[in-house]
Design an enzyme around this catalytic site. Structure first.
Site, PDB file in Angstrom:
ATOM      1  N   ASP A  53       0.842  -1.199   0.045  1.00 39.89           N
ATOM      2  CA  ASP A  53      -0.019  -0.007   0.053  1.00 39.89           C
ATOM      3  C   ASP A  53       0.770   1.337   0.005  1.00 39.89           C
ATOM      4  O   ASP A  53       1.504   1.568   0.980  1.00 39.89           O
ATOM      5  CB  ASP A  53      -0.739   0.048   1.405  1.00 39.89           C
ATOM      6  CG  ASP A  53      -2.062   1.267   1.258  1.00 39.89           C
ATOM      7  OD1 ASP A  53      -1.830   2.005   0.321  1.00 39.89           O
ATOM      8  OD2 ASP A  53      -2.599   1.155   2.138  1.00 39.89           O
ATOM      9  N   ASP A 368      25.882  12.846 -58.385  1.00 38.39           N
ATOM     10  CA  ASP A 368      25.006  13.913 -58.555  1.00 38.39           C
ATOM     11  C   ASP A 368      25.515  14.797 -59.874  1.00 38.39           C
ATOM     12  O   ASP A 368      26.686  15.025 -60.279  1.00 38.39           O
ATOM     13  CB  ASP A 368      25.092  14.815 -57.240  1.00 38.39           C
ATOM     14  CG  ASP A 368      23.762  15.673 -57.401  1.00 38.39           C
ATOM     15  OD1 ASP A 368      23.210  15.941 -58.466  1.00 38.39           O
ATOM     16  OD2 ASP A 368      23.808  16.343 -56.153  1.00 38.39           O
ATOM     17  N   LYS A 477      22.491   4.812 -56.323  1.00 40.52           N
ATOM     18  CA  LYS A 477      22.728   5.344 -55.006  1.00 40.52           C
ATOM     19  C   LYS A 477      21.692   6.238 -54.708  1.00 40.52           C
ATOM     20  O   LYS A 477      21.302   7.169 -55.544  1.00 40.52           O
ATOM     21  CB  LYS A 477      24.145   6.178 -55.099  1.00 40.52           C
ATOM     22  CG  LYS A 477      24.173   6.854 -53.655  1.00 40.52           C
ATOM     23  CD  LYS A 477      25.569   7.404 -54.088  1.00 40.52           C
ATOM     24  CE  LYS A 477      25.973   8.384 -52.585  1.00 40.52           C
ATOM     25  NZ  LYS A 477      27.210   9.370 -53.024  1.00 40.52           N
ATOM     26  N   TRP A 478      20.686   6.050 -53.776  1.00 39.55           N
ATOM     27  CA  TRP A 478      19.423   6.602 -53.526  1.00 39.55           C
ATOM     28  C   TRP A 478      19.566   7.801 -52.300  1.00 39.55           C
ATOM     29  O   TRP A 478      19.822   7.509 -51.313  1.00 39.55           O
ATOM     30  CB  TRP A 478      18.679   5.608 -53.064  1.00 39.55           C
ATOM     31  CG  TRP A 478      17.128   6.095 -52.878  1.00 39.55           C
ATOM     32  CD1 TRP A 478      16.745   7.264 -51.629  1.00 39.55           C
ATOM     33  CD2 TRP A 478      15.866   6.009 -53.516  1.00 39.55           C
ATOM     34  NE1 TRP A 478      15.306   7.434 -51.977  1.00 39.55           N
ATOM     35  CE2 TRP A 478      14.914   6.502 -52.877  1.00 39.55           C
ATOM     36  CE3 TRP A 478      15.593   4.927 -54.699  1.00 39.55           C
ATOM     37  CZ2 TRP A 478      13.565   6.537 -53.374  1.00 39.55           C
ATOM     38  CZ3 TRP A 478      14.198   4.915 -55.221  1.00 39.55           C
ATOM     39  CH2 TRP A 478      13.250   5.532 -54.380  1.00 39.55           C
ATOM     40  N   ASP A 479      19.696   8.939 -52.573  1.00 40.07           N
ATOM     41  CA  ASP A 479      20.436  10.072 -51.687  1.00 40.07           C
ATOM     42  C   ASP A 479      18.903  10.831 -51.282  1.00 40.07           C
ATOM     43  O   ASP A 479      17.831  10.669 -51.883  1.00 40.07           O
ATOM     44  CB  ASP A 479      21.397  11.026 -52.522  1.00 40.07           C
ATOM     45  CG  ASP A 479      22.279  11.582 -51.743  1.00 40.07           C
ATOM     46  OD1 ASP A 479      21.760  11.560 -50.297  1.00 40.07           O
ATOM     47  OD2 ASP A 479      23.229  12.348 -52.075  1.00 40.07           O
ATOM     48  N   ASN A 481      18.612  14.529 -49.277  1.00 37.95           N
ATOM     49  CA  ASN A 481      19.562  15.429 -48.587  1.00 37.95           C
ATOM     50  C   ASN A 481      19.027  16.717 -47.921  1.00 37.95           C
ATOM     51  O   ASN A 481      19.596  17.841 -47.704  1.00 37.95           O
ATOM     52  CB  ASN A 481      20.471  16.248 -49.881  1.00 37.95           C
ATOM     53  CG  ASN A 481      21.446  15.256 -50.174  1.00 37.95           C
ATOM     54  OD1 ASN A 481      22.329  14.891 -49.368  1.00 37.95           O
ATOM     55  ND2 ASN A 481      21.486  14.773 -51.072  1.00 37.95           N
ATOM     56  N   CYS A 526      21.441   6.406 -48.878  1.00 39.85           N
ATOM     57  CA  CYS A 526      22.133   7.523 -48.464  1.00 39.85           C
ATOM     58  C   CYS A 526      21.191   8.513 -48.166  1.00 39.85           C
ATOM     59  O   CYS A 526      20.306   9.001 -48.561  1.00 39.85           O
ATOM     60  CB  CYS A 526      23.263   7.911 -49.623  1.00 39.85           C
ATOM     61  SG  CYS A 526      24.128   9.492 -49.542  1.00 39.85           S
ATOM     62  N   ASP A 548      29.278  11.210 -45.159  1.00 38.08           N
ATOM     63  CA  ASP A 548      29.984  11.909 -46.195  1.00 38.08           C
ATOM     64  C   ASP A 548      31.362  12.168 -45.609  1.00 38.08           C
ATOM     65  O   ASP A 548      32.155  12.769 -46.330  1.00 38.08           O
ATOM     66  CB  ASP A 548      29.122  13.207 -46.387  1.00 38.08           C
ATOM     67  CG  ASP A 548      28.131  13.183 -47.539  1.00 38.08           C
ATOM     68  OD1 ASP A 548      28.134  12.270 -48.087  1.00 38.08           O
ATOM     69  OD2 ASP A 548      27.219  14.059 -47.510  1.00 38.08           O
TER      70      ASP A 548
HETATM   71  C1  DGJ Z   1      25.074  13.734 -50.495  1.00 31.79           C
HETATM   72  C2  DGJ Z   1      25.775  12.292 -50.457  1.00 31.79           C
HETATM   73  O1  DGJ Z   1      26.128  11.912 -49.310  1.00 31.79           O
HETATM   74  C3  DGJ Z   1      27.146  12.359 -51.161  1.00 31.79           C
HETATM   75  O2  DGJ Z   1      27.644  11.062 -51.320  1.00 31.79           O
HETATM   76  C4  DGJ Z   1      26.796  13.142 -52.570  1.00 31.79           C
HETATM   77  O3  DGJ Z   1      26.176  11.928 -53.199  1.00 31.79           O
HETATM   78  C5  DGJ Z   1      26.169  14.288 -52.698  1.00 31.79           C
HETATM   79  N1  DGJ Z   1      24.821  14.273 -51.662  1.00 31.79           N
HETATM   80  C6  DGJ Z   1      25.550  14.691 -54.012  1.00 31.79           C
HETATM   81  O4  DGJ Z   1      24.829  15.952 -54.049  1.00 31.79           O
END
Ligand code: DGJ
Length: 731
Positions: A53, A368, A477-479, A481, A526, A548
């Site tokens: 309690d 890029d 590579k599929w970014d 940002n 990425c 990066d």
């Molecule tokens: C960010 C990525 O981490 C880099 O490796 C490179 O691909 C740049 N973008 C390109 O804009």
């Protein structure tokens, strides 16, 4: 492996050869947490929750006993505002806004195998006998809401996975405001908390601190997992180190905004939670609808942090990563980004490819700048057509020319983004994530496309498919940002509180389409480096660009932290130029190679500028790596010396499954005059075996692990490294 419900003790016991997880039913109504850890054979008695309690600890309505309180009961999935004052696991309201949080124990089912989580990445089994699942149903009969708590135990892993499915069986819509994927109340708080905060260029730093009273939160409110925190946390005993001691790891398989809470309560119990971040979340659950939370992986190790990491590596390698590349050796690649940035021509790329092929590089990745009118990062995202000023003969001609040189061809995309200076934005200015009427924040001068909307995804998908159907592409590579702001959608049917999660579901749907339509393409995820390095993305893309920051010394810390939860085969790691572009540091080519070879080796520099001796050294690195990459990418990895301890050195070792061959890397970050001697104990070897080191020494596995070897006293200078290969021999 087994799951048993014992009527006498009213407990569910999930166990395999490594671990046990025990849940008790209290007062026929409440689910309490009883045990999680090293395997126990049998639960002999009912829950021994200390009934007392206690002042200011309320007692539930129907229980006359003042000794029972949800405020102190260790729970499995706690409600809001019903007498448990700790962080809650779920909250939902009816349409009037009234909280309705009485989900009580109702029943259970146990079955072989594991269900898929519709639309979400998840761990899987190929055969039913690889796992068993317990599904416990909780019910709120006044609103017709059910929650199904799903627990899976695997035959071969010291792991339990958890997730929750909500189901509205009532007649009115309900609004879910919080839906954690898991919650657990551990009985004490004598732990250190290990978490992995970070930022761009310094992802997944290892931060260990004593657990103290109060609530410790790690989260993302950025639309994705982000650089800021990993959706992972570990609780370890005070004496736990890399090699021994108890370690509990928790990881959320999700790529969106998340919340992790660790709460130490007034009675020194510890509540751990992981799930979707409630900050921007509100989900309308109509009558008859269900909502599935993402999955959490919980691991237990008594072999320290290396043991914990191995359990995540093995689970992810075997039961999360999918597709043709799951066990395929990853190609040595060259990426032109740091070599040229936006400033390249077809001729330059072909020159780089020519030399790369001579060096033994297997895959050329065009980064890029190849599309729209992209000369800098102000324009063209959203316009996925070739930029003829740079590539006058088009992508197919380039890909064919690179294939002719004996290399594969890879291409960079940033599909989720739009530049205001793009045809796509000019035609559809409302296709970005934004709150109508509120100014939009830009990040890297770009906006995020509204992937919660199908027509937006379909547009990008068809642009991408037009390229993939025409150009032979082996790798993408599929970014991604920037992070999301002003979370909202111009589509009236998408509620503001649903945008972030619907975006992630939309992204997953699109990725599923791409990886199943193009199963031969190797995808690398990425986000400005490792800003979306999470197990959710790993389900679709077997590797990630770790950071990066390509500086070797910085990478020691980043890769050390990353290896805590992610397998080596998922870690992209490149040799770049000196002085390094991120930190301006010089380090030896040997050390840059040794760091990059501790992941999926790549190069990211202008190879046309290498001197002849440098080319020879790179050639040697590549050919050496090829002969050991299977072991490095798919063997057992153990950390030995931490770069975080004194910033002086780092060491780790790769050992193959049969403990026949091992590769040990030692990195000297800062040298010292007149160095003290240091012994370094290896780990993961076979104590019964004898090994020949490639410097000629012959030593037993027991000697190497229990006594160790001297660190090379002659290794002189900063940012230097050594690699020793060990082969077992007949003794
Ligand atoms: C960010 C990525 O981490 C880099 O490796 C490179 O691909 C740049 N973008 C390109 O804009």
């Amino acid at each position: 492996m087994n799951i048993v419900y014992d009527q006498n003790t009213q407990t569910f016991h999930l166990s395999n050869k490594f671990v046990s997880y025990v849940i008790a039913v209290e007062e026929d109504k409440y689910l309490s947490h009883y045990y999680w850890g090293k395997k126990i054979k049998k639960v002999h008695s009912p829950s021994d929750y200390p009934r007392k309690d206690r002042a200011f600890a309320p007692n539930p309505d129907h229980i006359q006993d003042r000794h029972f309180s949800l405020a102190t009961l260790p729970q499995e999935y706690s409600g809001t505002d019903i007498g448990d004052f700790r962080v809650s696991s779920y909250t939902y309201t009816d349409i009037t806004g009234l909280r309705a949080n009485h989900l009580n124990y109702h029943g259970y089912s146990i079955f072989n195998g594991k269900k898929t989580l519709q639309g979400l990445p998840h761990t899987y089994v190929k055969l039913e006998q690889e796992a068993m699942t317990l599904e416990i149903q909780l019910i709120d009969s006044s609103h017709g809401m059910s929650a199904f708590l799903q627990y899976t135990i695997f035959e071969d892993h010291p792991v339990v996975t958890r997730s929750v499915r909500f189901q509205n069986n009532g007649e009115e819509a309900l609004s879910i405001k919080r839906a954690m994927s898991m919650s657990i109340d551990l009985p004490d708080s004598d732990y250190d908390l290990i978490q992995f905060p970070g930022a761009w260029g310094r992802e997944r730093e290892v931060l260990r601190s004593s657990l103290v009273r109060g609530i410790h939160t790690l989260d993302s409110k950025r639309g994705t997992t982000s650089h800021t925190y990993q959706p992972f946390l570990a609780l370890v005993r005070k004496d736990t180190d890399e090699f021994s001691g108890e370690a509990y790891g928790f990881h959320l398989i999700y790529s969106g905004e998340f919340l992790g809470n660790v709460e130490v309560d007034s009675f020194s119990q510890t509540r751990v939670q992981l799930g979707i971040n409630p900050e921007h979340f509100e989900w309308k659950l109509g009558a008859g609808e269900t909502f599935q939370t993402p999955e959490v992986v919980m691991s237990y190790s008594e072999e320290g942090l290396n043991g914990m990491s191995r359990s995540f590596h093995e689970l992810y390698q075997n039961k999360l990563i999918r597709g043709k590349h799951q066990y395929r050796e990853r190609p040595v690649l060259i990426n032109n980004w740091e070599g040229t940035y936006f400033n390249f021509t077809e001729e330059k790329i072909l020159n780089m490819a020519e030399i790369s092929a001579e060096l033994g590089i297997e895959l050329f990745v065009l980064d890029d700048g190849w599309f729209g009118k992209r000369d800098d990062d102000y324009s063209s995202l959203g316009d996925w057509t070739v930029y003829k000023n740079k590539l006058p003969n088009g992508l197919k001609a380039l890909s064919d020319a690179i294939h002719k040189k004996g290399m594969k061809f890879g291409l960079w995309f940033e599909p989720e983004m739009v530049s205001e200076d793009s045809d796509l934005y000019r035609s559809h200015p409302d296709w970005c994530i934004h709150t109508p009427g509120i100014p939009k924040s830009r990040g890297r001068s770009q906006l995020v496309l509204d992937f919660s909307r199908k027509e937006v995804r379909d547009n990008i998908l068809s642009q991408m498919k037009a390229i993939l159907d025409e150009v032979p592409i082996d790798y993408i590579k599929w970014d991604y940002n920037r992070n999301m702001t002003e979370l909202g959608s111009a589509a009236p049917e998408i509620m503001p509180g649903e945008v972030a999660h619907r975006y992630i579901l939309g992204l997953y749907e699109m990725l599923e389409d791409l990886v199943t339509t193009y199963p031969d393409i190797l995808f690398e995820s990425c986000s400005g480096g490792g800003g979306r390095y999470d197990p959710g993305m790993l389900y679709y893309m077997p590797q990630t660009w770790t950071s990066d920051n390509t500086d070797a010394a910085s990478r020691l810390e980043i890769q050390y932290g990353t290896s805590m939860m992610f397998p080596i085969s998922s870690m992209g790691s490149h040799v770049s130029d000196v002085p390094n572009h991120q930190v301006n540091r010089y380090s030896s080519l040997e050390m840059r190679g040794h760091v990059a070879m501790s992941g999926n080796l790549g190069y990211e520099l202008d190879v046309t500028k290498l001197t002849e001796p440098e080319k020879e050294a790179v050639k040697e690195q590549i050919s050496w790596y090829k002969s050991y990459r299977k072991l490095i990418q798919f063997g057992n990895f153990y950390r030995i010396l931490s770069p975080y301890d004194n910033k002086q050195h780092t060491a780790w070792i790769f050992v193959d499954q049969n403990k026949e061959t091992a590769i040990y890397f030692y990195y000297q970050i800062m040298d010292k005059a007149n160095k003290p001697s240091k012994m370094l104990k290896m780990t993961g070897l076979d104590s019964e075996k004898t090994y020949r080191l490639d410097d000629g020494r012959i030593l037993g596995g027991d000697e190497l692990m229990y006594r160790g070897i001297y660190l090379d006293p002659d290794l002189s200078g900063d940012y230097k490294s050594r690699c020793i290969v060990l082969h077992s021999i007949e003794s």
